[in-house]
Design a protein around this motif. Structure first.
Motif, PDB file in Angstrom:
ATOM      1  N   ILE A  64      62.104  26.463 -26.773  1.00 19.25           N
ATOM      2  CA  ILE A  64      62.798  27.098 -25.648  1.00 19.25           C
ATOM      3  C   ILE A  64      63.862  28.077 -26.124  1.00 19.25           C
ATOM      4  O   ILE A  64      63.962  29.214 -25.640  1.00 19.25           O
ATOM      5  CB  ILE A  64      63.438  26.007 -24.749  1.00 19.25           C
ATOM      6  CG1 ILE A  64      62.348  25.127 -24.142  1.00 19.25           C
ATOM      7  CG2 ILE A  64      64.306  26.632 -23.650  1.00 19.25           C
ATOM      8  CD1 ILE A  64      62.863  23.863 -23.498  1.00 19.25           C
ATOM      9  N   ASN A  65      64.663  27.620 -27.071  1.00 23.42           N
ATOM     10  CA  ASN A  65      65.747  28.451 -27.601  1.00 23.42           C
ATOM     11  C   ASN A  65      65.971  28.087 -29.067  1.00 23.42           C
ATOM     12  O   ASN A  65      66.801  27.235 -29.390  1.00 23.42           O
ATOM     13  CB  ASN A  65      67.033  28.233 -26.798  1.00 23.42           C
ATOM     14  CG  ASN A  65      68.185  29.087 -27.293  1.00 23.42           C
ATOM     15  OD1 ASN A  65      68.021  29.913 -28.205  1.00 23.42           O
ATOM     16  ND2 ASN A  65      69.363  28.900 -26.714  1.00 23.42           N
ATOM     17  N   SER A  77      63.380  25.538 -18.123  1.00 23.85           N
ATOM     18  CA  SER A  77      62.116  25.944 -18.728  1.00 23.85           C
ATOM     19  C   SER A  77      60.936  25.287 -18.022  1.00 23.85           C
ATOM     20  O   SER A  77      59.917  25.936 -17.744  1.00 23.85           O
ATOM     21  CB  SER A  77      62.110  25.574 -20.211  1.00 23.85           C
ATOM     22  OG  SER A  77      60.866  25.880 -20.803  1.00 23.85           O
ATOM     23  N   SER A  89      68.696  23.066 -20.076  1.00 25.22           N
ATOM     24  CA  SER A  89      67.873  24.179 -20.574  1.00 25.22           C
ATOM     25  C   SER A  89      66.397  23.812 -20.518  1.00 25.22           C
ATOM     26  O   SER A  89      65.548  24.635 -20.157  1.00 25.22           O
ATOM     27  CB  SER A  89      68.264  24.529 -22.012  1.00 25.22           C
ATOM     28  OG  SER A  89      69.591  25.015 -22.076  1.00 25.22           O
ATOM     29  N   ILE A  90      66.089  22.563 -20.861  1.00 18.83           N
ATOM     30  CA  ILE A  90      64.711  22.084 -20.785  1.00 18.83           C
ATOM     31  C   ILE A  90      64.252  22.044 -19.331  1.00 18.83           C
ATOM     32  O   ILE A  90      63.115  22.415 -19.006  1.00 18.83           O
ATOM     33  CB  ILE A  90      64.598  20.693 -21.439  1.00 18.83           C
ATOM     34  CG1 ILE A  90      64.934  20.777 -22.933  1.00 18.83           C
ATOM     35  CG2 ILE A  90      63.204  20.096 -21.242  1.00 18.83           C
ATOM     36  CD1 ILE A  90      65.087  19.435 -23.627  1.00 18.83           C
ATOM     37  N   TYR A 106      55.054  23.893 -25.370  1.00 18.29           N
ATOM     38  CA  TYR A 106      56.086  23.179 -26.132  1.00 18.29           C
ATOM     39  C   TYR A 106      55.555  22.632 -27.458  1.00 18.29           C
ATOM     40  O   TYR A 106      56.190  21.778 -28.080  1.00 18.29           O
ATOM     41  CB  TYR A 106      56.676  22.058 -25.281  1.00 18.29           C
ATOM     42  CG  TYR A 106      57.290  22.570 -24.000  1.00 18.29           C
ATOM     43  CD1 TYR A 106      58.488  23.284 -24.012  1.00 18.29           C
ATOM     44  CD2 TYR A 106      56.641  22.388 -22.771  1.00 18.29           C
ATOM     45  CE1 TYR A 106      59.033  23.792 -22.842  1.00 18.29           C
ATOM     46  CE2 TYR A 106      57.193  22.886 -21.598  1.00 18.29           C
ATOM     47  CZ  TYR A 106      58.383  23.592 -21.644  1.00 18.29           C
ATOM     48  OH  TYR A 106      58.916  24.100 -20.478  1.00 18.29           O
TER      49      TYR A 106
END
Length: 307
Positions: free
Chosen positions: A268-269, A95, A91-92, A197
């Motif tokens: 991110i989430n 992103s 996921s990172i 971030y």
């Protein structure tokens, strides 16, 4: 000079018991199956933290306080942990692909990324930049040929040399590729990405370098639980009380990487579910502070902040 001889699975289990690992004789067939499917040396690797007397040549090993059944649990919890951490790192990675593509595309156009002089750190030698640009383009061509993304094949998404737009190119890059690009970006570009971030440029570079190593461990079936970072990453400010500290700094165990992942995923989430990762650590530490500390946590209670 005598050579090592191959041991039967029975002999390997006897050898494990001789090293101090507690073996339940009533489970012998199950234990033999575990050795056959996991491997003697892999199990020995996961028992390393319980070794009280290992010399540099691997002699005089003696494991204490570890049963064979708990060793098997430790191996499988590490496997579960690797799978779940890899999911979060992916996921990172996605992103980062988007952020790098957006910043470079917005400032330098769809193909400006191909000229490294546009966006790289001016402090890097010109020859080094040209070399990195050459190998980047060479690797990108190979990745594009293997890509299954339809848009990357369309001529209207390519320059005269058939290179794709930056938004398609970043999608083809690996996590390691993305980390390498950020390492050579101009300070201003890195700051812009880091801002997304909620961190500074130094923290972002430190964290991504750490996660790149963790990702490689996850992909190669290595012992993640007992990883020790030679270069200690910066501990996220919010989690400093949760990472084991010493007079000269913080632990270099896996805990620091976990809290880096949590910190990044909050941007991110925010609703990402860390339950499986948390549970793996609870099962491995068995509610014992000393086992939690061996992984770099300040205590068992610190594990609850993986959320």
């Amino acid at each position: 000079m005598s050579h090592p001889k191959q041991l039967t699975y029975d002999e390997q289990l006897d050898r494990i018991e001789a090293l101090g690992i507690i073996v339940d004789r009533s489970n012998r067939e199950k234990d033999l199956s575990s050795i056959e499917n996991i491997g003697y040396y892999k199990l020995k690797e996961f028992a390393t933290p319980f070794n009280s007397n290992m010399t540099s040549d691997g002699e005089n090993i003696k494991f204490k306080g570890l049963s064979f059944s708990n060793l098997i649990k430790r191996y499988y919890q590490d496997k579960n942990l690797r799978m779940n951490i890899l999911h979060a790192i992916e996921s990172i990675e996605v992103s980062l692909q988007i952020q790098i593509g957006y910043i470079l595309g917005e400032k330098y156009g769809p193909y400006g990324y191909l000229s490294f002089n546009n966006w790289c750190d001016r402090g890097i030698e010109k020859f080094d930049i040209e070399e990195k640009q050459y190998y980047f383009k060479k690797g990108l061509r190979r990745k594009i040929r293997k890509s299954n993304m339809p848009d990357v094949k369309y001529e209207h998404n390519q320059d005269k040399d058939s290179f794709p737009t930056v938004w398609l190119a970043t999608d083809a890059l690996t996590f390691g590729d993305l980390v390498s690009l950020i390492d050579i970006m101009s300070p201003n570009n890195v700051r812009q990405i880091a801002k997304k971030y909620d961190c500074n440029a130094q923290e972002l570079k430190s964290w991504l370098g750490c996660l790149n190593l963790v990702r490689n461990v996850c992909c190669h079936n290595s012992d993640l639980l007992d990883i020790k970072f030679k270069t200690k990453p910066i501990v996220p400010e919010f989690y400093r009380d949760d990472v084991l500290s010493y007079k000269d700094g913080f632990s270099n165990g896996i805990a620091i990487a976990i809290f880096i992942i949590v910190k990044l995923m909050k941007r991110i989430n925010p609703s990402y579910n860390f339950k499986d990762i948390r549970n793996s650590f609870y099962k491995v530490t068995q509610d014992k502070d000393d086992l939690a500390e061996s992984l770099g946590f300040s205590s068992v209670k610190a594990i609850k902040y993986i959320r």
